[in-house]
Design a protein around this motif. Structure first.
Motif, mmCIF file in Angstrom:
data_model
loop_
_atom_site.group_PDB
_atom_site.id
_atom_site.type_symbol
_atom_site.label_atom_id
_atom_site.label_comp_id
_atom_site.label_asym_id
_atom_site.label_seq_id
_atom_site.Cartn_x
_atom_site.Cartn_y
_atom_site.Cartn_z
ATOM 1 N N CYS A 29 26.331 8.803 43.049
ATOM 2 C CA CYS A 29 25.324 7.792 42.708
ATOM 3 C C CYS A 29 25.512 7.305 41.271
ATOM 4 C CB CYS A 29 23.917 8.356 42.896
ATOM 5 S SG CYS A 29 23.437 8.617 44.610
ATOM 6 N N HIS A 84 26.086 3.301 41.121
ATOM 7 C CA HIS A 84 24.938 2.476 40.719
ATOM 8 C C HIS A 84 24.290 1.805 41.929
ATOM 9 C CE1 HIS A 84 26.064 3.063 36.560
ATOM 10 N NE2 HIS A 84 27.294 2.632 36.824
ATOM 11 N N ASP A 136 21.485 0.424 44.781
ATOM 12 C CA ASP A 136 20.235 -0.316 44.627
ATOM 13 C C ASP A 136 19.090 0.683 44.409
ATOM 14 O OD1 ASP A 136 18.581 -2.894 45.096
ATOM 15 O OD2 ASP A 136 17.664 -1.388 46.423
ATOM 16 N N PRO A 137 18.299 0.510 43.345
ATOM 17 C CA PRO A 137 17.250 1.493 43.016
ATOM 18 C C PRO A 137 16.251 1.724 44.140
ATOM 19 C CG PRO A 137 17.617 0.017 41.162
ATOM 20 C CD PRO A 137 18.393 -0.537 42.318
ATOM 21 N N GLU A 138 15.862 0.650 44.834
ATOM 22 C CA GLU A 138 14.873 0.811 45.900
ATOM 23 C C GLU A 138 15.466 1.556 47.091
ATOM 24 O OE1 GLU A 138 13.047 -2.867 46.903
ATOM 25 O OE2 GLU A 138 12.211 -3.193 44.897
ATOM 26 N N ALA A 186 15.618 5.147 46.085
ATOM 27 C CA ALA A 186 14.275 5.735 46.097
ATOM 28 C C ALA A 186 13.845 6.067 47.520
ATOM 29 C CB ALA A 186 13.279 4.771 45.455
ATOM 30 N N TYR A 219 16.957 11.842 39.277
ATOM 31 C CA TYR A 219 17.596 10.530 39.422
ATOM 32 C C TYR A 219 16.864 9.453 38.622
ATOM 33 C CZ TYR A 219 20.308 12.431 43.349
ATOM 34 O OH TYR A 219 21.165 13.173 44.128
ATOM 35 N N GLU A 220 15.934 9.866 37.779
ATOM 36 C CA GLU A 220 15.083 8.898 37.090
ATOM 37 C C GLU A 220 15.884 7.865 36.306
ATOM 38 O OE1 GLU A 220 11.044 8.835 34.310
ATOM 39 O OE2 GLU A 220 12.036 10.739 34.818
ATOM 40 N N LEU A 236 18.841 6.799 36.934
ATOM 41 C CA LEU A 236 19.536 5.903 37.857
ATOM 42 C C LEU A 236 18.551 4.960 38.551
ATOM 43 C CD1 LEU A 236 21.959 8.474 39.547
ATOM 44 C CD2 LEU A 236 22.500 6.836 37.752
ATOM 45 N N LEU A 237 17.340 5.415 38.757
ATOM 46 C CA LEU A 237 16.332 4.589 39.430
ATOM 47 C C LEU A 237 15.809 3.489 38.522
ATOM 48 C CD1 LEU A 237 14.360 7.447 41.213
ATOM 49 C CD2 LEU A 237 15.646 5.640 42.366
ATOM 50 N N GLY A 238 15.642 3.817 37.252
ATOM 51 C CA GLY A 238 15.075 2.832 36.339
ATOM 52 C C GLY A 238 13.617 2.553 36.663
ATOM 53 N N GLY A 263 13.079 1.348 40.355
ATOM 54 C CA GLY A 263 13.270 2.425 41.321
ATOM 55 C C GLY A 263 12.152 3.449 41.284
#
Length: 555
Positions: A240, A244, A246-248, A251, A273-274, A276-278, A281
């Motif tokens: 991941c 990169h 898609d954050p959604e 999630a 994963y925070e 990476l989620l941003g 996410g």
């Protein structure tokens, strides 16, 4: 390994592992030497691979693939290798140089082979070593970018079929299956390394699902599958990070996984994963979690995920809302809420919830005793001593036991009202003792004994009954002033033991005989005791251990 000593091994392993390691020294074989490390195999319940190395400042470190070693402990197998190394200390320079010479010789030989000769050697090794063949097949498929081939090989690696009998992998075959299955994580990592991180991410998720699907059909007593699940989780995280995603989408998978049975196998924490989620996410992560919880407010996984996310955002109200949606009837959840509010610095609300827990419990006999203790402590700290007494009294009335009696006594003494409270409590226990069932009378005797009210306890035992342990305690306490009564108890208890055998029974009997002798001494009737013991010896003379024990105590 110059710094390796038995004292150092004992310090690293601890006394228990060191002593157990002594028994495995003869099971060490296949020792290999390198620069700063020594490897070997150790026979235990199965074969384990161990390695000793010099860490920072010359401090020895070790790894072992046994379950205890996998937890990072310096295990008995490492101790066994260390002791073997110490025993061969004089030969170590020669053995190390011999190992280097063999390595150089192998390198020279391989370097001198032609392409066809090298391929022939590899082919022969592949034919002999199935695991090597599979590892090379995976590397080849990854190098070709053959995702279908890699996926097919991973499915084969996680298939329990070759190891299972009647669909189940027994303990003896679990290690072999795990050795094969752990290659799946290597396959995922190889895809990531070759620039196929999106495919690696997808494959990791599929592999996690496949592993979760077989875990119930494998005797994983040593925890191998959990280690493989963790490796796959790490490989997924690395994929991941490179892909990169898609954050959604990420999630949604994290929430779905957290609510799946596979979560216990991988221990994936969505908050890892925070980064990476941003922001987008994390918003989606919380939304998906809320939706899942609303669909199943009593589900453990749903509640745990919601509370984990809420605590990370210091959202104590959401944590409480999750608890409120599934309140336990015994007040336990109320206690958890009170503790959450304490942590948040909201003591007044915490007190309200603790009190509500008591009110909401229909039968105080079933209440979580930790809630009662918590609320009583809150009352005491707030100088509400009368409320603490009332709470303890109500709990005692509902659940009459020695413990609730003691707790009521402590609270009433602190409030200065124990005499009247004691009178009421003892009266209630006397009413119980007059009814059916030995347990109620037993509580009365225990309470009076705990109060050191020996005469009242003796009277209660006589009128309401008591078990042997209570009678023995009563006799021991009453012996100085009521020697004749105590003697009767000791003789009655001894009469029951005379017909039993075994060292434990003999020890109990001798202890009673010593008490009988003391009673006769107090009563001035030593001749009666002599006659009693003489008759006992004549009747029990075949019990040699009893006779020996009596002689040791001068009986």
């Amino acid at each position: 390994m110059g710094g390796l000593t038995e004292a150092k091994l004992r310090e690293l392993a601890g006394e228990r592992s060191f002593e157990r390691g002594l028994g495995y020294v003869d099971e060490v074989y296949g020792i290999e030497f390198g620069d700063g490390w020594i490897r070997a195999s150790v026979r235990g319940r199965q074969r384990y691979e161990v390695e000793l190395a010099l860490g920072g400042r010359g401090r020895p470190t070790g790894t072992c693939d046994c379950p205890y070693g996998q937890e990072g402990a310096f295990c008995k197998h490492l101790v066994a290798l260390g002791l073997t190394v110490i025993g061969q200390n004089a030969d170590l320079p020669r053995l190390r140089e011999s190992a280097r010479a063999r390595s150089r010789s192998l390198d020279t030989w391989l370097s001198g082979l032609s392409r066809d000769e090298l391929l022939s050697v590899v082919g022969e090794e592949i034919a002999e070593d199935r695991q090597l063949r599979r590892r090379l097949e995976l590397r080849a498929a990854s190098a070709r970018g053959d995702l279908a081939g890699v996926r097919s090989r991973v499915r084969d690696l996680l298939d329990i079929g070759p190891f299972a009998q009647y669909g189940y992998v027994e303990y003896g075959d679990a290690r072999a299956y795990a050795d094969q299955a752990r290659q799946a994580a290597s396959a995922v990592r190889s895809l990531t390394a070759s620039g196929r991180s999106v495919d690696a991410m997808s494959l990791a998720r599929e592999a996690i699902g496949l592993l979760a699907g077989v875990v119930e059909n494998v005797d994983d007593s040593d925890g191998w599958l959990g280690q493989i699940g963790t490796s796959l989780a790490d490989a997924h995280h690395d994929a991941c990070r490179a892909a990169h995603p898609d954050p959604e989408d990420l999630a949604h998978w994290l929430v779905t996984h957290a609510l799946d049975d596979a979560a216990d196998l991988t221990d994936i924490d969505p908050l890892d994963y925070e980064d990476l989620l941003g922001e987008r996410g994390m918003i989606a992560l919380r939304q998906f979690a809320v939706e899942a919880w609303k669909a199943n407010r009593t589900g453990w996984a749903e509640k745990h995920l919601m509370q984990r996310l809420a605590r990370s955002g210091r959202d104590v109200d959401t944590v409480i809302a999750v608890h409120v949606a599934d309140l336990a009837p015994n007040g336990h959840t109320h206690l958890l809420i009170a503790r959450e509010l304490d942590t948040a610095g909201r003591p007044a609300e915490a007190l309200e919830w603790a009190e509500r827990g008591i009110r909401d419990t229909e039968d105080l006999a079933t209440v979580d005793t930790a809630l009662v203790d918590d609320l009583a402590d809150r009352y005491t700290k707030a100088s509400r001593l009368a409320d603490a007494v009332t709470l303890r009294r109500d709990h005692f009335v509902a659940r009459r036991s020695l413990l609730t009696y003691q707790q009521l006594r402590a609270a009433a003494r602190a409030a200065g009202c124990w005499p009247p409270e004691r009178e009421q409590a003892v009266d209630l226990l006397r009413v119980d003792a007059g009814g059916k069932g030995a347990q109620r009378g037993s509580v009365l005797v225990d309470a009076l004994l705990d109060d050191k009210d020996i005469d009242a306890a003796w009277q209660a035992a006589t009128s309401s009954g008591a078990h042997d342990g209570q009678w023995l305690t009563l006799a021991d306490l009453a012996r100085p002033t009521r020697a004749a009564d105590a003697l009767a108890v000791y003789l009655r208890l001894a009469a029951r033991l005379i017909h039993e055998t075994g060292n434990h029974a003999y020890e109990q009997l001798v202890s009673l005989l010593l008490s009988v002798r003391d009673c006769h001494h107090r009563l001035g009737t030593p001749d009666d005791f002599t006659t009693y013991v003489t008759d006992l010896r004549a009747a029990q003379k075949r019990k040699r251990n009893l006779m020996r024990l009596m002689e040791e105590h001068g009986l």
